[in-house]
Motif scaffolding. Structure first.
Motif, short mmCIF file in Angstrom:
data_model
loop_
_atom_site.label_atom_id
_atom_site.label_comp_id
_atom_site.label_asym_id
_atom_site.label_seq_id
_atom_site.Cartn_x
_atom_site.Cartn_y
_atom_site.Cartn_z
N GLN A 26 8.68 0.55 8.17
CA GLN A 26 8.57 -0.74 7.52
C GLN A 26 8.02 -1.79 8.49
O GLN A 26 7.35 -2.74 8.09
N ALA A 27 8.31 -1.64 9.78
CA ALA A 27 7.85 -2.62 10.77
C ALA A 27 6.35 -2.50 11.02
O ALA A 27 5.71 -3.47 11.39
N PHE A 28 5.81 -1.34 10.82
CA PHE A 28 4.39 -1.10 11.05
C PHE A 28 3.56 -1.71 9.93
O PHE A 28 3.92 -1.63 8.76
N GLU A 29 2.43 -2.29 10.27
CA GLU A 29 1.54 -2.85 9.27
C GLU A 29 0.18 -2.17 9.36
O GLU A 29 -0.48 -2.22 10.39
N VAL A 30 -0.21 -1.53 8.27
CA VAL A 30 -1.51 -0.88 8.23
C VAL A 30 -2.58 -1.95 8.04
O VAL A 30 -2.35 -2.99 7.41
N GLY A 31 -3.75 -1.73 8.61
CA GLY A 31 -4.84 -2.68 8.47
C GLY A 31 -5.64 -2.40 7.22
O GLY A 31 -5.22 -2.70 6.10
N ASN A 32 -6.81 -1.77 7.39
CA ASN A 32 -7.65 -1.38 6.25
C ASN A 32 -7.51 0.12 6.04
O ASN A 32 -8.16 0.91 6.73
N PRO A 33 -6.66 0.56 5.10
CA PRO A 33 -6.40 1.99 4.93
C PRO A 33 -7.64 2.74 4.48
O PRO A 33 -8.40 2.26 3.64
N GLU A 34 -7.82 3.92 5.08
CA GLU A 34 -8.99 4.74 4.75
C GLU A 34 -8.56 6.19 4.58
O GLU A 34 -7.71 6.69 5.32
N CYS A 35 -9.15 6.84 3.61
CA CYS A 35 -8.92 8.27 3.40
C CYS A 35 -10.26 8.99 3.44
O CYS A 35 -11.18 8.64 2.69
N ILE A 36 -10.38 9.96 4.32
CA ILE A 36 -11.58 10.79 4.37
C ILE A 36 -11.40 11.97 3.43
O ILE A 36 -10.42 12.72 3.52
N ALA A 37 -12.35 12.14 2.52
CA ALA A 37 -12.44 13.33 1.67
C ALA A 37 -13.53 14.20 2.29
O ALA A 37 -14.71 13.82 2.25
N PRO A 38 -13.17 15.36 2.87
CA PRO A 38 -14.16 16.14 3.63
C PRO A 38 -15.13 16.94 2.76
O PRO A 38 -15.52 18.04 3.10
N ALA A 39 -15.52 16.40 1.62
CA ALA A 39 -16.45 17.09 0.72
C ALA A 39 -17.13 16.05 -0.16
O ALA A 39 -16.78 14.86 -0.13
N ALA A 40 -18.07 16.50 -0.97
CA ALA A 40 -18.78 15.61 -1.88
C ALA A 40 -17.85 15.15 -3.01
O ALA A 40 -16.81 15.76 -3.27
N PRO A 41 -18.21 14.05 -3.69
CA PRO A 41 -17.40 13.60 -4.82
C PRO A 41 -17.27 14.68 -5.89
O PRO A 41 -18.19 15.47 -6.10
N GLY A 42 -16.11 14.70 -6.54
CA GLY A 42 -15.91 15.61 -7.66
C GLY A 42 -15.04 16.81 -7.37
O GLY A 42 -14.62 17.51 -8.29
N GLY A 43 -14.73 17.07 -6.11
CA GLY A 43 -13.90 18.22 -5.76
C GLY A 43 -12.45 17.85 -5.54
O GLY A 43 -12.02 16.72 -5.77
N GLY A 44 -11.67 18.83 -5.07
CA GLY A 44 -10.25 18.64 -4.89
C GLY A 44 -9.89 17.65 -3.81
O GLY A 44 -8.94 16.86 -3.96
N TRP A 45 -10.62 17.65 -2.68
CA TRP A 45 -10.33 16.70 -1.61
C TRP A 45 -10.65 15.27 -2.06
O TRP A 45 -9.93 14.33 -1.74
N ASP A 46 -11.73 15.12 -2.81
CA ASP A 46 -12.09 13.82 -3.35
C ASP A 46 -11.01 13.34 -4.33
O ASP A 46 -10.59 12.18 -4.30
N PHE A 47 -10.54 14.24 -5.18
CA PHE A 47 -9.44 13.94 -6.10
C PHE A 47 -8.22 13.47 -5.34
O PHE A 47 -7.58 12.47 -5.70
N THR A 48 -7.87 14.18 -4.26
CA THR A 48 -6.68 13.84 -3.48
C THR A 48 -6.77 12.43 -2.93
O THR A 48 -5.83 11.64 -3.06
N CYS A 49 -7.89 12.09 -2.31
CA CYS A 49 -8.05 10.75 -1.73
C CYS A 49 -8.03 9.66 -2.80
O CYS A 49 -7.32 8.65 -2.67
N ARG A 50 -8.82 9.86 -3.84
CA ARG A 50 -8.99 8.79 -4.83
C ARG A 50 -7.73 8.58 -5.67
O ARG A 50 -7.31 7.44 -5.91
N GLN A 51 -7.13 9.65 -6.13
CA GLN A 51 -5.94 9.51 -6.97
C GLN A 51 -4.76 8.99 -6.16
O GLN A 51 -4.05 8.08 -6.58
#
Length: 330
Positions: A26-51
Motif C-alpha cells: 500500500q505504501a508503494f506508488e506505481v507511476g505509469n503502469p505498463e504491461c508487455i504482451a510478447p506477441a502481436a495483438p489478438g493472441g493470449g498474451w495480448d488478451f492477458t495484458c488488455r483484459q
C-alpha cells in the motif's frame, strides 16, 4: 497438469496470500503502469495484458490506465531479453506469461536466459487448449483429424501461436501421441506470433487445423468462423463452453491447461514486487475478474508470489522431460 493438481495449488495459495505484506504494497506508488504482451495483438498474451490491465484500472488497483506494449519475436524471447537486459529494475512493468513461456525456458529457446532472471508475480487463471478447424472443413471430430495424421502426418498443417516446440506445438503432439500416432516428428506444425495470426492463416486456407486456447479463439467461435473439434480438459467446461466435446470423451486422453499470469523485472524493488503480487491477487479475487474468467473459458488457478514461482519451476521441469521424450531437445 491435471485440474486436481491445479485445485490443490489454488488452495495452497490462499494461505500464501495472507503472508503478502500489504503495508509495503500500500505504501508503494506505481507511476505509469505498463504491461508487455510478447506477441502481436489478438493472441493470449495480448488478451492477458488488455483484459487484466483494464480491470485493474476499473477496480482502481492502478492509478492510471495500463499501457499495453506488443513486443513480438522469438515466441516471447525478445520481450524476455528486453526486460532482463534493459529494464531489470523497472518498478512499473509487468509482462504477460503463460505455459508457452515456461515451455520455451524449459527448452533453452531464450538464449542465455533462465527463470531466475525475472520475478514471477502471480497467475490469473488457466486456459484450456483446443484443437479446431475452419467452419467449412470436412473434418468434424478429433478422431477424424487423427486418422488423417496417421495416414500421412505431413498432409495436415497445424497452426499455433507459439514456436516449434512451444506450448501450442506440444499440445497437438501430446494429443497425437495419446491417439497412437507413431512418427510425431512428421507432423507439420506452422508457428505464428500469436494465436490471432494462426487463426487468420486457418481461415485463409493456408493450414488445415489450429491448436491454441479457448480465450484466443472465442471471438472466432462466436462468429462461427471455426469449429472446435476438442477441448483439452478433463471434463466439459462450464457454461457456454460446455457444448464442445473433450478429447477424452472422444477416446483420446489428452489434457492441456495453459496457465496465464505475469512476471516482472528481476531487480524490481521489494516494495514494487509486493505491490504487484498484492494487486494481481486482488484482481483475481474480484467479482469483475471472475466474470471475465467465466466469459472467456478461464478455469481457476490462484497462485501468487513464491507459490507461483514454485509452480512455474515445476512446469519447466515437466516440459523439459516431455520435450526430451519426443526428441525436441537432447
Amino acid at each position: 497438469m491435471s485440474l486436481m493438481s491445479i485445485t490443490r495449488r489454488s488452495l495452497a495459495a490462499a494461505v500464501l496470500a495472507a503472508a503478502v505484506p500489504l503495508s509495503a504494497a500500500q505504501a508503494f506508488e506505481v507511476g505509469n503502469p505498463e504491461c508487455i504482451a510478447p506477441a502481436a495483438p489478438g493472441g493470449g498474451w495480448d488478451f492477458t495484458c488488455r483484459q487484466a490491465g483494464k480491470a485493474m484500472y476499473d477496480l482502481k488497483l492502478v492509478p492510471s490506465p495500463m499501457q499495453v506494449t506488443n513486443m513480438t519475436g522469438g515466441s516471447g524471447g525478445v520481450a524476455y531479453a528486453n526486460v532482463v537486459a534493459k529494464r531489470a529494475s523497472d518498478k512499473n512493468l509487468i509482462v504477460a506469461a503463460s505455459s508457452s513461456t515456461s515451455a520455451r525456458l524449459a527448452q533453452g529457446a531464450y538464449p542465455g536466459m533462465n527463470k531466475d532472471q525475472v520475478k514471477w508475480l502471480g497467475s490469473i487463471g488457466a486456459d484450456y487448449g483446443i484443437i479446431a478447424v475452419a467452419k467449412d472443413s470436412p473434418v468434424e471430430t478429433l478422431p477424424q483429424l487423427i486418422e488423417k495424421l496417421k495416414a500421412d502426418p505431413a498432409s495436415v498443417a497445424v497452426a499455433g501461436g507459439s514456436a516449434v516446440g512451444g506450448w501450442d506445438h506440444l499440445k497437438v503432439l501430446n494429443a497425437a501421441r495419446k491417439a497412437g500416432v507413431e512418427n510425431l516428428r512428421q507432423i507439420k506444425y506452422v508457428p505464428f506470433e500469436g494465436g490471432g495470426e494462426a487463426i487468420t492463416q486457418l481461415l485463409g486456407g493456408h493450414v488445415q487445423a489450429f491448436t491454441g486456447d479457448i480465450s484466443e479463439a472465442k471471438g472466432f467461435v462466436d462468429s462461427g468462423d471455426i469449429k472446435i473439434l476438442a477441448v483439452l480438459a478433463p471434463e466439459r467446461l462450464p457454461g457456454e463452453f460446455g457444448k464442445f466435446p473433450t478429447a477424452r470423451e472422444q477416446g483420446i486422453d489428452a489434457i492441456g491447461a495453459n496457465w496465464r499470469g505475469f512476471y516482472g523485472p528481476g531487480d524490481m524493488p521489494k516494495e514494487a514486487y509486493d505491490y504487484w503480487v498484492s494487486t494481481i491477487d486482488s484482481l483475481y479475487k474480484s467479482d469483475e475478474w471472475q466474470q471475465i474468467m467465466a466469459a472467456n473459458g478461464l478455469m481457476p488457478l490462484d497462485l501468487q508470489g513464491d507459490e507461483f514461482a514454485a509452480f512455474v519451476a515445476e512446469q519447466i521441469k515437466d516440459t523439459e522431460e516431455l520435450s526430451r521424450e519426443i526428441g525436441l531437445i537432447k
